[in-house]
Design a protein around this motif. Sequence first.
Motif, PDB file in Angstrom:
ATOM      1  N   ARG A  30       0.824  -1.202   0.000  1.00 57.90           N
ATOM      2  CA  ARG A  30       0.000   0.000   0.000  1.00 57.90           C
ATOM      3  C   ARG A  30       0.858   1.251   0.000  1.00 57.90           C
ATOM      4  N   SER A  31       1.873   1.284   0.886  1.00 61.27           N
ATOM      5  CA  SER A  31       2.712   2.474   1.030  1.00 61.27           C
ATOM      6  C   SER A  31       3.992   2.096   1.748  1.00 61.27           C
ATOM      7  N   VAL A  32       4.984   2.975   1.629  1.00 61.30           N
ATOM      8  CA  VAL A  32       6.270   2.752   2.287  1.00 61.30           C
ATOM      9  C   VAL A  32       6.561   3.908   3.227  1.00 61.30           C
ATOM     10  N   GLU A  33       7.426   3.662   4.187  1.00 62.34           N
ATOM     11  CA  GLU A  33       7.813   4.720   5.108  1.00 62.34           C
ATOM     12  C   GLU A  33       9.197   4.440   5.681  1.00 62.34           C
ATOM     13  N   THR A  34       9.904   5.498   5.966  1.00 59.12           N
ATOM     14  CA  THR A  34      11.184   5.414   6.643  1.00 59.12           C
ATOM     15  C   THR A  34      11.436   6.773   7.267  1.00 59.12           C
ATOM     16  N   TYR A  35      12.532   6.902   7.968  1.00 55.95           N
ATOM     17  CA  TYR A  35      12.883   8.203   8.527  1.00 55.95           C
ATOM     18  C   TYR A  35      13.944   8.861   7.661  1.00 55.95           C
ATOM     19  N   ALA A  36      14.005  10.173   7.736  1.00 55.24           N
ATOM     20  CA  ALA A  36      14.947  10.954   6.940  1.00 55.24           C
ATOM     21  C   ALA A  36      15.385  12.156   7.774  1.00 55.24           C
ATOM     22  N   LEU A  37      16.020  13.117   7.126  1.00 56.17           N
ATOM     23  CA  LEU A  37      16.499  14.311   7.818  1.00 56.17           C
ATOM     24  C   LEU A  37      15.484  15.439   7.647  1.00 56.17           C
ATOM     25  N   LEU A  38      14.810  15.802   8.726  1.00 56.04           N
ATOM     26  CA  LEU A  38      13.915  16.943   8.727  1.00 56.04           C
ATOM     27  C   LEU A  38      14.706  18.153   9.210  1.00 56.04           C
ATOM     28  N   TYR A  39      14.559  19.285   8.538  1.00 51.47           N
ATOM     29  CA  TYR A  39      15.334  20.459   8.951  1.00 51.47           C
ATOM     30  C   TYR A  39      14.506  21.731   8.833  1.00 51.47           C
ATOM     31  N   ASN A  40      14.846  22.692   9.675  1.00 51.35           N
ATOM     32  CA  ASN A  40      14.198  23.993   9.690  1.00 51.35           C
ATOM     33  C   ASN A  40      14.918  24.894   8.702  1.00 51.35           C
ATOM     34  N   LYS A  41      14.226  25.282   7.627  1.00 51.38           N
ATOM     35  CA  LYS A  41      14.874  26.060   6.575  1.00 51.38           C
ATOM     36  C   LYS A  41      15.317  27.441   7.041  1.00 51.38           C
ATOM     37  N   LYS A  42      14.737  27.934   8.112  1.00 52.26           N
ATOM     38  CA  LYS A  42      15.165  29.232   8.636  1.00 52.26           C
ATOM     39  C   LYS A  42      16.512  29.128   9.358  1.00 52.26           C
ATOM     40  N   ASN A 100      -4.261   7.581  -2.769  1.00 53.67           N
ATOM     41  CA  ASN A 100      -4.000   7.562  -1.328  1.00 53.67           C
ATOM     42  C   ASN A 100      -2.992   8.647  -0.957  1.00 53.67           C
ATOM     43  N   PHE A 101      -2.007   8.847  -1.821  1.00 55.41           N
ATOM     44  CA  PHE A 101      -1.048   9.923  -1.602  1.00 55.41           C
ATOM     45  C   PHE A 101      -1.744  11.280  -1.589  1.00 55.41           C
ATOM     46  N   GLU A 102      -2.626  11.484  -2.550  1.00 59.30           N
ATOM     47  CA  GLU A 102      -3.330  12.757  -2.644  1.00 59.30           C
ATOM     48  C   GLU A 102      -4.237  12.994  -1.440  1.00 59.30           C
ATOM     49  N   MET A 103      -4.842  11.931  -0.924  1.00 59.98           N
ATOM     50  CA  MET A 103      -5.782  12.072   0.180  1.00 59.98           C
ATOM     51  C   MET A 103      -5.112  12.056   1.539  1.00 59.98           C
ATOM     52  N   ASN A 104      -4.035  11.270   1.669  1.00 59.07           N
ATOM     53  CA  ASN A 104      -3.449  11.054   2.997  1.00 59.07           C
ATOM     54  C   ASN A 104      -1.940  11.278   3.079  1.00 59.07           C
ATOM     55  N   GLY A 105      -1.296  11.562   1.943  1.00 58.06           N
ATOM     56  CA  GLY A 105       0.137  11.805   1.978  1.00 58.06           C
ATOM     57  C   GLY A 105       0.977  10.556   2.096  1.00 58.06           C
ATOM     58  N   THR A 106       0.385   9.360   1.904  1.00 57.62           N
ATOM     59  CA  THR A 106       1.165   8.129   1.975  1.00 57.62           C
ATOM     60  C   THR A 106       2.130   8.062   0.786  1.00 57.62           C
ATOM     61  N   ILE A 107       3.275   7.445   0.991  1.00 58.72           N
ATOM     62  CA  ILE A 107       4.296   7.354  -0.051  1.00 58.72           C
ATOM     63  C   ILE A 107       4.096   6.053  -0.831  1.00 58.72           C
ATOM     64  N   PRO A 108       3.850   6.135  -2.130  1.00 56.06           N
ATOM     65  CA  PRO A 108       3.571   4.924  -2.906  1.00 56.06           C
ATOM     66  C   PRO A 108       4.755   3.955  -2.943  1.00 56.06           C
ATOM     67  N   ALA A 109       4.420   2.674  -3.065  1.00 51.57           N
ATOM     68  CA  ALA A 109       5.430   1.644  -3.325  1.00 51.57           C
ATOM     69  C   ALA A 109       5.548   1.384  -4.810  1.00 51.57           C
ATOM     70  N   ASN A 110       4.529   1.747  -5.572  1.00 49.34           N
ATOM     71  CA  ASN A 110       4.488   1.496  -7.003  1.00 49.34           C
ATOM     72  C   ASN A 110       5.534   2.342  -7.737  1.00 49.34           C
ATOM     73  N   LEU A 111       6.337   1.703  -8.577  1.00 46.49           N
ATOM     74  CA  LEU A 111       7.449   2.376  -9.242  1.00 46.49           C
ATOM     75  C   LEU A 111       6.976   3.468 -10.201  1.00 46.49           C
ATOM     76  N   GLU A 112       5.918   3.218 -10.938  1.00 48.12           N
ATOM     77  CA  GLU A 112       5.413   4.237 -11.844  1.00 48.12           C
ATOM     78  C   GLU A 112       4.751   5.381 -11.088  1.00 48.12           C
ATOM     79  N   ALA A 113       4.089   5.063 -10.002  1.00 46.70           N
ATOM     80  CA  ALA A 113       3.439   6.108  -9.213  1.00 46.70           C
ATOM     81  C   ALA A 113       4.458   7.099  -8.675  1.00 46.70           C
ATOM     82  N   VAL A 114       5.616   6.590  -8.267  1.00 46.15           N
ATOM     83  CA  VAL A 114       6.652   7.460  -7.708  1.00 46.15           C
ATOM     84  C   VAL A 114       7.162   8.445  -8.751  1.00 46.15           C
TER      85      VAL A 114
END
Length: 436
Positions: free
Chosen positions: A167-179, A353-367
């Motif tokens: 359905r979707s994938v998730e992992t952690y990344a680097l979140l940063y404050n642009k200011k 699902n991405f458009e409605m909930n922000g989930t990250i697709p697993a589908n290669l073409e969707a990405v």
Amino acid sequence: MMKKWLGVLIVCVLVFTLAACGNAGKGSNIESTPEASSTPAEPGGSNAVNEEEGELLPEEGASIVIWEGKTQRKFVEALAQEFTDQYGVPVKLEEVENPDQVTKLTTDGPAGLGADVVVFPHDQIGRAASAGLVLPNDWFGEETASENDPNAVSAVTFEDILYGYPRSVETYALLYNKKLVSAPPKTFDEVIAFSKTFNDPKKNKYTIMWELQQFYYDYAFLATNGGYMFGSNNTDKEDIGLNNEGAVEGAKFLASLKESLLPLNTGDITFDIKKGLFIEGSLAMDINGPWALADYRAAGIDLGVAPLPSISGNPMTSFSGVQGYYVNAFTKYPNASKLFARFLSTKESQLRNFEMNGTIPANLEAVQDPKIQNDEITKAFYEQFSHSTPMPAIPQMASVWGPITAGIADIWDGGKDVKASLDNSVAQIKDAIASQ
């Protein structure tokens, strides 16, 4: 029946090699009823599969139930109505949060009370498959294997059998404050250099944080240099790589960051403490997942997301998760359930699902869709996912968390010898596994 088992074999081989597949025949699942079921599902009847067209059809009179969490309700209800319009099969949604579903299915499945389609994180697939709670993804296995990211396909596979519909994938990344950070650091050397101008622990200002007491995040430091959880693609419980040469080097680098970046103990950095510092502008960078985005956006932060900084030239290897749909092995309507699981997990559905909930697709073409490529945050998370390791799904993973978390605390808080601490943790893990 011969066609059925041939199809399953083809899917298993495809998943094992993670290769895109051709147009090999699919296996009928009319009789894919679990032997363990005390109330076996009835076959769908003579029209359950249109042999000439190679089309799977729902059983006559089928109606199905899906378990899904609250945040997915609008998406599932919208797709359920479209599915009903197309196939004539009513769908009911019952709210059960994803992490609880395998536990609930353990009792409700054999009792005939479980949902026909369930959704859970991939690290529970070993438990579900070993207990015979879910059916293989046989009919749509070829499409699933070729259309989705290999990491996602591997994650919803157990013992070389594909079970899930990603359905979707998730992992952690680097979140940063642009200011505070004009451009995200690409290496940890850059992080350390930035800290010399920003870090001020006496004023409660910090360059970067992650939940130190959670090995889910600490794993990235050990794995980036060659450590690993289990051998053979995280399936060999006898081969534990948390104290090999790479893991030791990674843990030494991790320990070095206490003096230069984070002069705090592991228990001092909780999710809420870190969130508070980030929101007030006292924390420049946060190693976190998409689950933190809502709070940060609500706080009005000019938020950026980037892949994790590299270490010694190596991309940082995070843990990742895959949410997938599965078909209850005790369903009375396996055909209808497989059709619905597929319906929810196509390229089009994942994009919706991405458009409605922000989930990250697993589908290669969707990405590759402009909706994703033009979304800086989602694109960054997916890039990090490509450098990730799916959380091990074998049941022995439960024996890892306690000992390795204690070992990291010995290293970080107590300043104990890295190799000795990791050796001790691995010894405890092996003892725990042996006693199971």
